[in-house]
Design an enzyme around this catalytic site. Structure first.
Site, PDB file in Angstrom:
ATOM      1  N   GLU B  49      41.908  37.334  30.637  1.00 44.99           N
ATOM      2  CA  GLU B  49      43.430  38.191  31.417  1.00 44.99           C
ATOM      3  C   GLU B  49      44.367  36.777  31.904  1.00 44.99           C
ATOM      4  OE1 GLU B  49      41.462  40.729  34.364  1.00 44.99           O
ATOM      5  OE2 GLU B  49      42.983  40.288  34.774  1.00 44.99           O
ATOM      6  N   ASP B  60      48.127  42.377  44.989  1.00 44.77           N
ATOM      7  CA  ASP B  60      47.354  40.722  44.967  1.00 44.77           C
ATOM      8  C   ASP B  60      47.512  39.874  46.529  1.00 44.77           C
ATOM      9  OD1 ASP B  60      47.126  39.931  42.241  1.00 44.77           O
ATOM     10  OD2 ASP B  60      49.140  40.739  41.811  1.00 44.77           O
ATOM     11  N   TYR B 175      38.442  49.200  34.059  1.00 42.33           N
ATOM     12  CA  TYR B 175      38.290  47.853  34.661  1.00 42.33           C
ATOM     13  C   TYR B 175      38.209  48.152  36.414  1.00 42.33           C
ATOM     14  CZ  TYR B 175      39.948  43.994  36.818  1.00 42.33           C
ATOM     15  OH  TYR B 175      39.815  42.660  38.367  1.00 42.33           O
TER      16      TYR B 175
END
Lengths: 404, 275
Positions: B49, B60, B175
């Site tokens: 990734e 994040d 995911y």
């Protein structure tokens, strides 16, 4: 120019789009939350009991309706159009921000949320959020860029006095957009109990529409007051724009009135040609940030740029999506005013009217000073005086070379 | 069969889960990032990734934020991220590469142009964190037309109603974000995740990758028991962050990934029973 009566009431669509703008650009973790806020809002906005509670507190706690004021001295001095102010700087906490915070905290309570978060730049939205949280005894965390904490110490102390936790954000440049990133990170982590009170007409749907609906109290009152006093509508509306909540609040109830000319004033900073400004519409282009598509200050690789303005409240690289749409529709004319012009307007209003305006509406007033002399005496300009300038005296003193 | 499907077929044959490793393009600098990427397959990474740096990475934690800032400070762009994959493909035509990031740089690059260039560069899938199914068509339709997998996120807040929106159009693998939170946050608990993942298995044939909060070989071993793939990001990016300060070398990253990969290959970890 499209001006059908239905057009401006038809946005946003069910997915929160104003034309290509708006929408819900958030991570999947946040989607169910954003959808639940929307559901709760759809229910509340059609519930007379919700508005009865809002109206009562707007009257008794905020001090609404705010007055409509004919600025006679300014009118005489400028020698052209009549200048009128909508006095939202007289609200409790000194700005229009509290209108929205009151609405959102009532919604948060309906949803059973037990913790409030908010972002703030200059601290005005943080103070307004901390205020309603004190009123309703809800714990409150305010995210504020470390740079802004340093330059807005009085508001940091106000928030703490009101019982809020002020969390410094050091990522990025430590300003408003970084504070908003951090608030979104907190929300994604505390999905069950937390309500995010966004301070402007931006963010994922339903925020832009919901905040607009809470702030539209400004334009509804002003429209009625103006009709009562002059038997006509104003010819021109002027308001400053950062994210654009005070502006959309004034503009929205007039959008269908084709005879009303509407002007939004962005922060031109050191001047558009310098790149040091916050004029998203006149100096940016469409992109996606903080949950919505809108005009943004960005580079050719799609990286968001830091804005600059003398006014911390306008220091944001984006703008509410409805403004982007109104810009493309050409219903609202967007212009910009530099730091220097705003500073001169600040001092001018103090002397002419005995009012210290915030630096944000000083931008609007600077534009009024430009256009009023060019317009006939029969023309009436209504400006949103959306905040008072007590918070800005340190910035102004610094720019004028005065040591306090 | 595309590279992602082939890779899952291979690891299934080996009766183990796949290791997905995340690094940020251009971090700590362009040349080192390329060297690290090129070294990942031999270290045991099954899927790579690559983060596309963005100025405002809202999902994040600090580790990945700083990685993006380092990359941008070094002048990394989306076009150069695609070049990085192109260079990687000169030596490796088998390892799937997935780009992960935020929508604005892709939107500014041009959605269709991005898809065409990505496929040409050897990219196999894309994860755009802030592009939910409701807003995805303007990129996803191009991606599906060019056989670029749109990899979607499923989270602890995703109910079956949301799944019905997420699964159509999803490709490559699902995911699963193991926690409500940001990257690099608290650890995922394999046992607590099991019922959730089992439920997801009844809803889709796509392989399930679990990410967020997975740091150590022990974490990888535990999570590999309950999923088809395990994603490690922040722990690797932390090591990469030390390279710029002279506190680590590229070989340390490779050693770290080797240890993570071997945790998947221990005979005791062979599963096939609890699937």
């Amino acid at each position: 120019m499209a001006r059908s009566a239905s057009l401006y009431k038809s946005v946003p669509d069910e997915n929160g789009h104003f034309g290509i703008y708006g929408g819900r650009y958030v991570s999947e973790t946040l989607m169910p939350l954003v959808l639940s806020v929307e559901q709760a809002w759809e229910k509340a906005k059609d519930d007379p009991a919700f508005w009865a509670e809002f109206d009562e507190l707007a009257r008794d706690y905020i001090g609404r309706p705010s007055p409509l004021y004919f600025a006679e001295s300014t009118t005489r001095h400028l020698g052209g159009a009549e200048v009128w102010f909508k006095r939202d700087e007289l609200n409790h906490t000194g700005a229009h921000k509290i209108n929205n915070c009151l609405g959102q905290i009532l919604l948060a309570r309906r949803m059973g949320k037990t913790r409030i978060i908010a972002e703030t730049g200059a601290g005005q939205h943080g103070v307004a959020t901390a205020t309603v949280c004190a009123l309703f005894k809800l714990p409150c965390t305010i995210f504020m860029g470390a740079t802004d904490i340093e330059r807005q110490k009085p508001n940091v102390f106000r928030m703490k006095l009101l019982g809020a936790e002020v969390r410094a954000v050091t990522s990025g440049a430590g300003t408003l957009k970084d504070a908003m990133n951090e608030a979104l990170r907190d929300w994604v982590t505390n999905v069950n109990d937390t309500f995010y009170i966004i301070g402007t007409v931006a963010g994922p749907h339903p925020y832009p529409a919901m905040v607009r609906d809470f702030q539209s109290v400004i334009g509804r009152e002003a429209r009625q007051q103006f009709m009562d006093r002059t038997k006509t509508l104003p010819d021109t509306l002027v308001a400053c724009i950062g994210g654009g909540s005070n502006a959309i609040g004034l503009f929205h109830p007039f959008l269908d009135d084709a005879v009303v000319n509407i002007i939004g004033v962005e922060a031109g900073g050191h001047g558009l040609e310098t790149g040091q400004h916050c004029a998203s519409l006149t100096g940016g282009r469409p992109g996606v940030l903080h949950g919505n598509r809108t005009y943004l200050l960005q580079n050719e690789d799609g990286q968001i740029l830091e804005g600059h303005s003398i006014s911390a409240g306008l220091d944001y690289p984006g703008i509410g999506p409805e403004h982007s749409w109104l810009h493309d529709q050409k219903r609202v004319n967007y212009v910009s005013i530099t730091d220097k012009e705003a500073l001169e307007a600040f001092q001018m209003m103090a002397r002419l009217e005995g009012i210290l305006p915030a630096l944000e509406p000083s931008h609007a007033f600077a534009h009024v000073m430009k256009i009023a002399p060019t317009l006939p005496k029969t023309h009436r300009i209504l400006m949103n005086l959306c905040g008072r300038g007590d918070k800005d005296i340190f910035t102004v003193a610094d720019r004028l070379g005065v040591t306090l | 069969m595309n590279r992602i499907d082939q890779r899952f077929a291979k690891v299934r044959q080996e009766e183990r889960a796949a290791l997905v490793t995340f690094i940020m393009a251009g971090d700590p600098d362009k040349a080192s990032a390329q060297d690290i990427m090129n070294g990942l397959p031999a270290a045991g990474a099954d899927i790579i990734e690559i983060g596309m740096p963005f100025s405002d990475p809202m999902a994040d934690g600090l580790t990945i934020q700083l990685a993006g800032q380092r990359a941008l400070a070094g002048g990394m762009t989306l076009a150069q991220t695609l070049d990085m994959v192109k260079s990687f493909r000169v030596h490796d035509t088998q390892t799937p590469v997935v780009l992960m990031g935020y929508y604005n740089p892709v939107y500014i690059y041009g959605a269709e142009r991005f898809v065409i260039e990505a496929v040409k560069s050897g990219v196999d899938g894309v994860i755009i964190v802030d592009l939910p199914p409701e807003e995805e068509a303007e990129l996803g339709d191009h991606a599906r037309a060019h056989n670029l997998n749109m990899i979607r996120l499923v989270t602890p807040t995703t109910d079956d109603n949301r799944l019905r929106k997420i699964l159509p159009g999803a490709g490559g693998f699902l995911y699963y974000v193991s926690i409500t939170g940001i990257t690099g946050a608290a650890a995922a608990n394999a046992q607590a995740l099991t019922p959730r993942l089992k439920h997801l298995k009844t809803k889709t044939d796509l392989p399930l990758a679990v990410g967020f909060g997975i740091r150590t070989p022990d974490d990888v071993a535990a999570l590999s028991e309950v999923s088809d793939a395990v994603v490690v990001g922040s722990a690797i990016v932390e090591t990469i962050g030390k390279i710029g300060k002279g506190q680590a070398k590229i070989s340390d990253v490779i050693t770290q990934v080797t240890a993570l990969a071997s945790a998947l290959r221990q005979p005791a970890r062979k599963r096939a029973t609890n699937r």
